[in-house]
Design an enzyme around this catalytic site. Structure first.
Site, PDB file in Angstrom:
ATOM      1  N   SER A 294      74.283  37.271  66.789  1.00 57.45           N
ATOM      2  CA  SER A 294      74.469  37.577  68.212  1.00 57.45           C
ATOM      3  C   SER A 294      73.657  38.861  68.543  1.00 57.45           C
ATOM      4  O   SER A 294      72.491  38.825  68.793  1.00 57.45           O
ATOM      5  CB  SER A 294      76.010  38.077  68.160  1.00 57.45           C
ATOM      6  OG  SER A 294      76.409  38.072  69.539  1.00 57.45           O
ATOM      7  N   ASP A 305      59.241  39.779  69.375  1.00 55.63           N
ATOM      8  CA  ASP A 305      58.363  38.938  70.483  1.00 55.63           C
ATOM      9  C   ASP A 305      57.504  40.082  71.229  1.00 55.63           C
ATOM     10  O   ASP A 305      56.313  39.496  71.447  1.00 55.63           O
ATOM     11  CB  ASP A 305      59.364  38.510  71.667  1.00 55.63           C
ATOM     12  CG  ASP A 305      59.699  37.074  70.974  1.00 55.63           C
ATOM     13  OD1 ASP A 305      59.428  36.620  69.985  1.00 55.63           O
ATOM     14  OD2 ASP A 305      60.490  36.352  71.812  1.00 55.63           O
ATOM     15  N   LYS A 319      73.180  32.767  66.118  1.00 55.27           N
ATOM     16  CA  LYS A 319      74.352  32.632  67.036  1.00 55.27           C
ATOM     17  C   LYS A 319      73.479  32.897  68.253  1.00 55.27           C
ATOM     18  O   LYS A 319      73.423  33.966  68.784  1.00 55.27           O
ATOM     19  CB  LYS A 319      75.412  33.565  66.973  1.00 55.27           C
ATOM     20  CG  LYS A 319      76.567  33.559  68.048  1.00 55.27           C
ATOM     21  CD  LYS A 319      77.731  34.305  67.896  1.00 55.27           C
ATOM     22  CE  LYS A 319      78.700  34.061  69.065  1.00 55.27           C
ATOM     23  NZ  LYS A 319      78.233  34.562  70.383  1.00 55.27           N
TER      24      LYS A 319
END
Length: 431
Positions: A294, A305, A319
């Site tokens: 999460s 990224d 999740k």
């Protein structure tokens, strides 16, 4: 000797608020007699009437309605749920990191209430409760078909009062009763220290209201200690508040960088950007494993990224859904999955998780037992990933129940990389 508890998974941790909690104003529209769903509602009222009239024992209408609501939400996905007034209050308390209870992280595994792990230095930990223990009874009441919220509410309570858990452990023929006295459980979400060669180490256990402030204080201490790099340990961090994840990420990225965006069923998109604190800029490595879920995956995904950190460890939990908490009349609450979240590059991690840049798997040593790894894709009723299939099932994956720090090869590997980081940076480029 320092020992780190390596947890099984994050599913619900004391009904911790799942990644992304937005509390807003919601209205409920009435259903007319001719409206959609009327026939089904009529069937429901007929069944409830029959139960009230003919069931072998007297039942309260409120209990029937609450049970029906719980069943409806359970049929949607593993993270949508109905919270009674008491459970709703407990959820709000959880995000503050302090409550009265035993100190047990629990989940549903193989349809049984299972200990994910006891929290260190809590009554459960001191009583000898272990990860993987099956809780068959709470105060002589069977946990079969008991919801997570009900189990948590039965174990929570006034400090200095006892709770008896009937435990079945792998290798035991019979259950054993553990009578544990409740205490105030304080979860410190940030721990830090300095490792060899001026390497800073920060462990985040979950994302609470105070986590970002505590992280900022820890970073300041490490900066004062002249650390030259950082290991951010998100292993077995089940997540928590979305705003906390944004604020944590903001301390490692410049202002205005996209951390995560969410998308609803209708395609409505919401973006969440860093707020510009950016208090630590040296090289860093993020440790993750199957228990990183999460909000942990939001932070790891953003740092990956934006090429801000190398991710090391094993595949994360996977999740990628957002739960909105909606207050209901009478003090109850509704936790409803309302969106999916995506990393800055637009990747959904639902069922797949974050893939580490450097894969390092822990193995059990010195007779330590291993447990079967459980991820989002293993949960009944999980949402699909519209971008790609779940990671295919291969050999059953296992992980140690616990491990000595000296055997923590993930941490050791991260330290080795950071020690040589400056060496490789200083090498002359090929001409």
């Amino acid at each position: 000797m320092l020992r780190k508890r390596l947890l099984v998974i994050w599913l619900f941790i004391f009904i911790v608020a799942s990644a992304g909690i937005f509390i807003g104003r919601w209205s409920v529209t009435s259903v007319s007699a001719e409206g959609e769903g009327y026939e089904e509602l009529r069937t429901f009222t007929e069944v409830m009437s029959m139960v009230k009239k003919y069931y072998v024992e007297e039942v309260k209408t409120k209990d029937l309605v609450n049970g029906a609501i719980k069943g409806m939400l359970t049929s949607l996905d593993p993270h949508s749920s109905f919270m009674t007034p008491d459970a709703y209050k407990e959820m709000q308390v959880d995000t503050k990191g302090e409550f009265g209870g035993l100190g047990i992280q629990i989940g549903i595994k193989d349809s049984m209430l299972t200990v994910i792990a006891p929290i260190e230095d809590t009554p459960a930990f001191k009583a000898g409760i272990k990860a993987g223990d099956k809780i068959l009874k709470i105060n002589s009441e069977s946990t079969k078909d008991m919801t997570m919220q009900d189990a948590v509410s039965k174990m929570r309570g006034v400090p200095k009062t006892p709770v008896t858990l009937s435990i079945l452990r792998e290798g035991w023929k019979d259950t054993k009763d553990f009578t544990i006295v409740r205490d105030i459980i304080k979860i410190k979400s940030v721990k830090s220290k300095v490792l060899d060669d001026h390497i800073g180490y920060i462990k985040l256990s979950q994302f609470q209201e105070q986590t970002a402030d505590d992280l900022a204080a820890a970073i300041k201490q490490l900066n004062d200690s002249k650390v030259t790099s950082l290991i951010l340990d998100l292993r077995n961090d089940p997540g928590g508040l979305l705003n906390s994840a944004i604020d944590v990420t903001s301390q490692f990225l410049p202002k205005g960088k996209l951390v995560v965006y969410t998308k609803t069923r209708s395609g409505e998109k919401s973006e969440f950007l860093t707020n510009g604190e950016n208090t630590f800029t040296p090289p860093m490595i993020v440790l993750v494993n199957q228990g990183s879920a999460s909000a942990s995956e939001i932070v790891a995904g953003a740092l990956k990224d934006w090429n801000r950190a190398a991710i090391l460890g094993t595949q994360t939990f996977g999740k990628g859904s957002v739960q909105t908490v909606i207050p209901l009349s009478g003090g109850a609450g509704l936790r409803l999955t309302t969106a999916k979240y995506y990393t800055p590059k637009g990747t959904s991690i639902q069922n797949t998780g974050i893939t580490p840049d450097i894969v390092v798997k822990l193995t059990a040593k010195n007779g330590i037992k291993e447990h079967r790894v459980l991820r989002e894709k293993d949960l009944e009723g999980h949402l699909k990933n519209e971008q790609k299939e779940s990671i295919p099932d291969g050999e059953e994956e296992t992980a140690p129940l616990e491990i000595d720090e000296k055997d923590d090869i993930q941490l050791q590997r991260a330290m080795d990389i950071l020690k040589t980081w400056d060496v490789f940076k200083s090498l002359p480029k090929a001409s």
